[in-house]
Design a protein around this motif. Structure first.
Motif, PDB file in Angstrom:
ATOM      1  N   ARG A   1       1.146  11.857 -10.092  1.00  0.00           N
ATOM      2  CA  ARG A   1       0.378  13.113 -10.104  1.00  0.00           C
ATOM      3  C   ARG A   1       1.302  14.324 -10.101  1.00  0.00           C
ATOM      4  O   ARG A   1       1.018  15.329 -10.744  1.00  0.00           O
ATOM      5  CB  ARG A   1      -0.531  13.199  -8.884  1.00  0.00           C
ATOM      6  N   LEU A   2       2.402  14.209  -9.363  1.00  0.00           N
ATOM      7  CA  LEU A   2       3.339  15.337  -9.304  1.00  0.00           C
ATOM      8  C   LEU A   2       4.033  15.580 -10.637  1.00  0.00           C
ATOM      9  O   LEU A   2       4.554  16.663 -10.876  1.00  0.00           O
ATOM     10  CB  LEU A   2       4.391  15.088  -8.218  1.00  0.00           C
TER      11      LEU A   2
ATOM     12  N   LEU B   1       0.844  -1.204   0.000  1.00  0.00           N
ATOM     13  CA  LEU B   1       0.000   0.000   0.000  1.00  0.00           C
ATOM     14  C   LEU B   1       0.879   1.254   0.000  1.00  0.00           C
ATOM     15  O   LEU B   1       0.631   2.205  -0.743  1.00  0.00           O
ATOM     16  CB  LEU B   1      -0.909  -0.044   1.238  1.00  0.00           C
ATOM     17  N   ARG B   2       1.901   1.241   0.818  1.00  0.00           N
ATOM     18  CA  ARG B   2       2.842   2.370   0.884  1.00  0.00           C
ATOM     19  C   ARG B   2       3.447   2.619  -0.497  1.00  0.00           C
ATOM     20  O   ARG B   2       3.468   3.748  -0.983  1.00  0.00           O
ATOM     21  CB  ARG B   2       3.933   2.048   1.910  1.00  0.00           C
ATOM     22  N   GLU B   3       3.934   1.554  -1.131  1.00  0.00           N
ATOM     23  CA  GLU B   3       4.564   1.685  -2.461  1.00  0.00           C
ATOM     24  C   GLU B   3       3.589   2.279  -3.464  1.00  0.00           C
ATOM     25  O   GLU B   3       3.927   3.173  -4.230  1.00  0.00           O
ATOM     26  CB  GLU B   3       5.000   0.300  -2.985  1.00  0.00           C
ATOM     27  N   ARG B   4       2.360   1.767  -3.438  1.00  0.00           N
ATOM     28  CA  ARG B   4       1.381   2.221  -4.442  1.00  0.00           C
ATOM     29  C   ARG B   4       0.947   3.667  -4.204  1.00  0.00           C
ATOM     30  O   ARG B   4       0.733   4.424  -5.142  1.00  0.00           O
ATOM     31  CB  ARG B   4       0.179   1.283  -4.456  1.00  0.00           C
ATOM     32  N   LEU B   5       0.825   4.040  -2.945  1.00  0.00           N
ATOM     33  CA  LEU B   5       0.462   5.439  -2.648  1.00  0.00           C
ATOM     34  C   LEU B   5       1.559   6.384  -3.134  1.00  0.00           C
ATOM     35  O   LEU B   5       1.290   7.430  -3.723  1.00  0.00           O
ATOM     36  CB  LEU B   5       0.254   5.623  -1.133  1.00  0.00           C
ATOM     37  N   ILE B   6       2.804   6.002  -2.870  1.00  0.00           N
ATOM     38  CA  ILE B   6       3.925   6.854  -3.292  1.00  0.00           C
ATOM     39  C   ILE B   6       3.968   6.923  -4.816  1.00  0.00           C
ATOM     40  O   ILE B   6       4.154   7.990  -5.403  1.00  0.00           O
ATOM     41  CB  ILE B   6       5.257   6.320  -2.712  1.00  0.00           C
ATOM     42  N   SER B   7       3.752   5.797  -5.449  1.00  0.00           N
ATOM     43  CA  SER B   7       3.827   5.778  -6.907  1.00  0.00           C
ATOM     44  C   SER B   7       2.703   6.635  -7.522  1.00  0.00           C
ATOM     45  O   SER B   7       2.924   7.407  -8.451  1.00  0.00           O
ATOM     46  CB  SER B   7       3.779   4.304  -7.351  1.00  0.00           C
ATOM     47  N   GLU B   8       1.492   6.523  -6.951  1.00  0.00           N
ATOM     48  CA  GLU B   8       0.386   7.331  -7.492  1.00  0.00           C
ATOM     49  C   GLU B   8       0.645   8.834  -7.286  1.00  0.00           C
ATOM     50  O   GLU B   8       0.433   9.657  -8.169  1.00  0.00           O
ATOM     51  CB  GLU B   8      -0.930   6.933  -6.821  1.00  0.00           C
TER      52      GLU B   8
ATOM     53  N   ILE C   1       4.321  13.573   0.865  1.00  0.00           N
ATOM     54  CA  ILE C   1       3.798  13.049  -0.411  1.00  0.00           C
ATOM     55  C   ILE C   1       2.443  12.374  -0.217  1.00  0.00           C
ATOM     56  O   ILE C   1       1.617  12.337  -1.127  1.00  0.00           O
ATOM     57  CB  ILE C   1       4.803  12.073  -1.074  1.00  0.00           C
ATOM     58  N   PHE C   2       2.184  11.868   0.996  1.00  0.00           N
ATOM     59  CA  PHE C   2       0.932  11.140   1.221  1.00  0.00           C
ATOM     60  C   PHE C   2      -0.292  12.062   1.218  1.00  0.00           C
ATOM     61  O   PHE C   2      -1.406  11.616   0.961  1.00  0.00           O
ATOM     62  CB  PHE C   2       0.998  10.378   2.556  1.00  0.00           C
ATOM     63  N   ASP C   3      -0.079  13.337   1.495  1.00  0.00           N
ATOM     64  CA  ASP C   3      -1.199  14.296   1.529  1.00  0.00           C
ATOM     65  C   ASP C   3      -2.052  14.224   0.284  1.00  0.00           C
ATOM     66  O   ASP C   3      -3.269  14.252   0.330  1.00  0.00           O
ATOM     67  CB  ASP C   3      -0.672  15.744   1.556  1.00  0.00           C
ATOM     68  N   LEU C   4      -1.345  14.186  -0.816  1.00  0.00           N
ATOM     69  CA  LEU C   4      -1.975  14.333  -2.120  1.00  0.00           C
ATOM     70  C   LEU C   4      -3.121  13.343  -2.336  1.00  0.00           C
ATOM     71  O   LEU C   4      -4.226  13.728  -2.701  1.00  0.00           O
ATOM     72  CB  LEU C   4      -0.869  14.074  -3.151  1.00  0.00           C
ATOM     73  N   VAL C   5      -2.846  12.080  -2.082  1.00  0.00           N
ATOM     74  CA  VAL C   5      -3.840  11.040  -2.339  1.00  0.00           C
ATOM     75  C   VAL C   5      -4.808  10.917  -1.170  1.00  0.00           C
ATOM     76  O   VAL C   5      -6.021  10.816  -1.359  1.00  0.00           O
ATOM     77  CB  VAL C   5      -3.131   9.695  -2.611  1.00  0.00           C
ATOM     78  N   LEU C   6      -4.273  10.971   0.056  1.00  0.00           N
ATOM     79  CA  LEU C   6      -5.118  10.718   1.223  1.00  0.00           C
ATOM     80  C   LEU C   6      -6.187  11.786   1.420  1.00  0.00           C
ATOM     81  O   LEU C   6      -7.332  11.495   1.752  1.00  0.00           O
ATOM     82  CB  LEU C   6      -4.267  10.620   2.499  1.00  0.00           C
TER      83      LEU C   6
END
Ligand code: SF4
Length: 256
Positions: free
Chosen positions: A20-21, A9-16, A218-223
């Protein structure tokens, strides 16, 4: 929740978030009022509008606080920096307070605003964009925001994160851009299984640093977006959520 799932999950969140960035910068809706948002998005022409909005973002709703530069522009007739620099503290107190107060604490905020104008004038030669030009480190940007009266760690980090994430300001590193903990981030991060439900703000900040020290924010963006859409406080729409296979909450629900 297995550690392997959490790691994926961590990997996929960072990748997404990284994907986006890499997209071009989009117009940001800070307050949902076109003219106010245009002023805040004009980071080249009116960089001080962004800085002043950050300074106002205390002890009142963020939406109202971020509208203040536009309201000041209406009252003063211009928001060009040289015009702001002409105003005395008494004049700023008047425009902040009349016909109705723009902030819950107009007197204190007028003083902070006056001090900010002086700092931009002296330290940045009237150009607030100098706070972030020249590819500074993320720590430099956070520290420069902390120098403004009334700005604490939370706002300074949020400002640096917004500059990097939303305005795509080039920086030499992102180590000091922490996650901006708000109600959405707290809920989604906990449901996914990264932090306990009652985790303190400091705990969440350090957890994000542990998960991605190079850029904890970086997690802000998706969460944040998830929290505003499918992962609502009541009845999260897990069936429509792309993270359901790896999310602790959805896995628990599925197990019942
Ligand atoms: S699967 Fe459900 S609980 Fe998990 S992030 Fe998505 S909406 Fe939220």
């Amino acid at each position: 929740m297995s550690q392997a799932k959490l790691a994926r999950l961590r990997e996929r969140l960072i990748s997404e978030a990284t994907d986006r960035l890499s997209q071009p910068r989009a117009f940001m809706s800070f307050v949902g009022v076109a003219e106010a948002d245009e002023l805040l998005n004009d980071i080249k022409g009116h960089p001080h509008a962004f800085v002043i909005a950050c300074i106002m973002d205390r002890q009142m709703s963020a939406q109202k606080a971020w509208r203040i530069p536009y309201e000041l522009k209406q009252r003063i007739g211009s928001f060009r920096f040289p015009r702001l620099a002409e105003l005395s503290l008494e004049q700023l107190e008047r425009v902040m307070a009349q016909p109705e107060p723009l902030h819950r604490f107009p007197k204190v905020m007028s003083r902070n605003l006056y001090a900010a104008i002086r700092r931009i004038e002296r330290q940045y030669r009237g150009n607030a964009a100098e706070i972030w030009t020249g590819r500074p480190s993320s720590a430099t940007i956070v520290r420069r925001f902390l120098e403004f009266d009334g700005v604490g760690q939370k706002i300074a980090t949020m400002a640096a994160n917004t500059l990097v994430r939303d305005f795509r300001i080039p920086v030499s590193d992102r180590y000091s851009i922490d996650i901006s903990v708000d109600i959405q981030i707290r809920r989604v991060f906990a449901r996914m299984g990264f932090v306990p439900e009652d985790a303190s703000t400091e705990y969440i900040i350090y957890r994000a640093r542990e998960l991605h020290p190079e850029y904890p924010g970086i997690f802000d963006l998706v969460l944040w977006e998830l929290g505003r859409t499918v992962c609502r406080p009541r009845r999260p729409a897990c069936d429509d959520c792309q993270w359901r296979e790896l999310c602790a909450h959805a896995n628990r629900k599925g197990a019942h």
